[in-house]
Design a protein around this motif. Structure first.
Motif, PDB file in Angstrom:
ATOM      1  N   GLU A  70      -2.901  -4.173  -2.685  1.00 39.17           N
ATOM      2  CA  GLU A  70      -2.354  -2.848  -2.402  1.00 39.17           C
ATOM      3  C   GLU A  70      -2.079  -2.658  -0.907  1.00 39.17           C
ATOM      4  OE1 GLU A  70      -4.877   0.126  -4.073  1.00 39.17           O
ATOM      5  OE2 GLU A  70      -4.465  -0.462  -6.148  1.00 39.17           O
ATOM      6  N   LYS A  89       1.560  -1.686   0.009  1.00 36.70           N
ATOM      7  CA  LYS A  89       1.734  -0.301   0.453  1.00 36.70           C
ATOM      8  C   LYS A  89       1.930  -0.181   1.957  1.00 36.70           C
ATOM      9  CE  LYS A  89      -0.401   4.285   0.004  1.00 36.70           C
ATOM     10  NZ  LYS A  89      -1.535   5.054  -0.583  1.00 36.70           N
ATOM     11  N   TYR A  90       1.183  -0.989   2.730  1.00 34.63           N
ATOM     12  CA  TYR A  90       1.186  -0.835   4.184  1.00 34.63           C
ATOM     13  C   TYR A  90       1.676  -2.064   4.945  1.00 34.63           C
ATOM     14  CZ  TYR A  90      -1.781   3.293   3.342  1.00 34.63           C
ATOM     15  OH  TYR A  90      -2.281   4.499   2.922  1.00 34.63           O
TER      16      TYR A  90
END
Length: 342
Positions: free
Chosen positions: A293, A297-298
């Motif tokens: 994630e 996501k980042y």
């Protein structure tokens, strides 16, 4: 500002709930009827999902093992304060349980300082051998008894590595002049100093805004800070130097424990140990999920590190503990566990 108001509101609501529960529930000290239900209060700060699930599993097991006679009421996500405040609330008996980092217990018992020694454990297997050895851990758990609380069990909090805003850490030289948040631990402060960085001790709830405002250049923790705490939105580089494996410790108010019946005490200890075994199973999968994630996501970048230069730099800390009469025996016992097999 809005976030602070919400935090204060959450604290107020949590405190109100605690006072209500304390007033309305059966107190252990006053309980004489064996059929009377006992409600014990468990407060904790923000945590990763596997730790939360494990604390909830502990409550489920306590209820099951006591046939509903003992129930656990939870005050989650820092409703009643950070780790220091939660230790003090457990110490006073305002709450019955909390779960905190072993490093947060250093100022209450110096025995917990041993877990902040960098590269104390060779790997995860070595860590488990030590933590599952009651001859090692029981004296540590009992070292705070005179202060009003004792340790029950531990949870694996994984390895701790450096994560940075501007660039990855590949050698100790990369830490030179960098302001690094550390836990409020003398050992952690000394570690970063030996590696060439500038340690900034602060609570975990201050890290995000401190990185955002350039007060610090990075921090050190396990992978769960990246998505669960949202730090990956700012810090894009996570470097696996794996300097420490600091356990989380579940503590309980000693007076509450002493006033339980023999069977209830056995249920508490059994539930604690079983919740630790449960946590071991769910923790690794959750780490991999967090990493995925964080990448998606980042766009966090994970890099492997040759930690030999890091180990060399922090050798003075090993010498300090090995030669300290308060720690030398424990330090040697832990080191000797590296060559044992289960």
């Amino acid at each position: 500002m809005k976030k602070n108001r919400l935090k204060k509101l959450g604290f107020a609501l949590g405190l109100s709930s605690l006072l209500f529960l304390t007033a309305c529930s059966t107190k252990v000290a006053e309980s004489t009827n064996l059929d009377e239900k006992i409600i014990l209060r468990y407060a904790y700060a923000s945590n990763s999902q596997p730790i939360i699930d494990s604390m909830n599993e502990f409550g489920r097991l306590v209820s099951e093992k006591t046939k509903g006679q003992v129930e656990i009421a939870y005050f989650p996500d820092g409703q009643l304060g950070g780790e220091r405040e939660l230790i003090e609330l457990t110490q006073s008996g305002a709450v019955d349980f909390t779960k905190v980092s072993g490093s947060a217990l250093e100022s209450f018992s110096k025995k917990y300082s041993i877990f902040s020694v960098p590269y104390l454990f060779d790997n995860e297997a070595h860590f488990y051998r030590v933590m599952d050895d009651q001859t090692v851990m029981e004296p540590i758990y009992q070292s705070t008894k005179d202060l009003g609380f004792v340790g029950l069990t531990y949870y694996d909090s994984g390895q701790r590595s450096f994560y940075m805003v501007d660039k990855p850490i590949t050698t100790p030289a990369d830490l030179k002049g960098k302001k690094i948040r550390v836990m409020q631990s003398e050992t952690a402060i000394k570690m970063v100093e030996l590696l060439g960085g500038s340690p900034i001790p602060m609570g975990s709830d201050e890290v995000y805004t401190s990185m955002q405002s350039n007060l610090i250049n990075g921090s050190e923790n396990n992978e769960f800070v990246l998505v669960t705490a949202g730090h990956g939105a700012i810090a894009k580089y996570y470097s696996y130097d794996e300097h420490t494996r600091v356990p989380d410790i579940v503590i309980m108010n000693e007076e509450t424990l002493s006033k339980l019946s023999k069977k209830q005490k056995e249920a508490i200890y059994e539930a604690a140990a079983e919740s630790t075994n449960y946590e071991k199973k769910v923790f690794k999968k959750a780490v991999e999920k967090e990493k995925t994630e964080a990448t998606e996501k980042y766009a966090v970048q994970f890099n492997e590190v040759d930690n030999q230069p890091f180990q060399e730099a922090v050798k003075p800390l090993h010498e300090q503990f090995a030669n300290n009469p308060d720690f030398s025996e424990l330090f040697t016992i832990i080191k000797n566990h590296r060559n044992q097999t289960k």
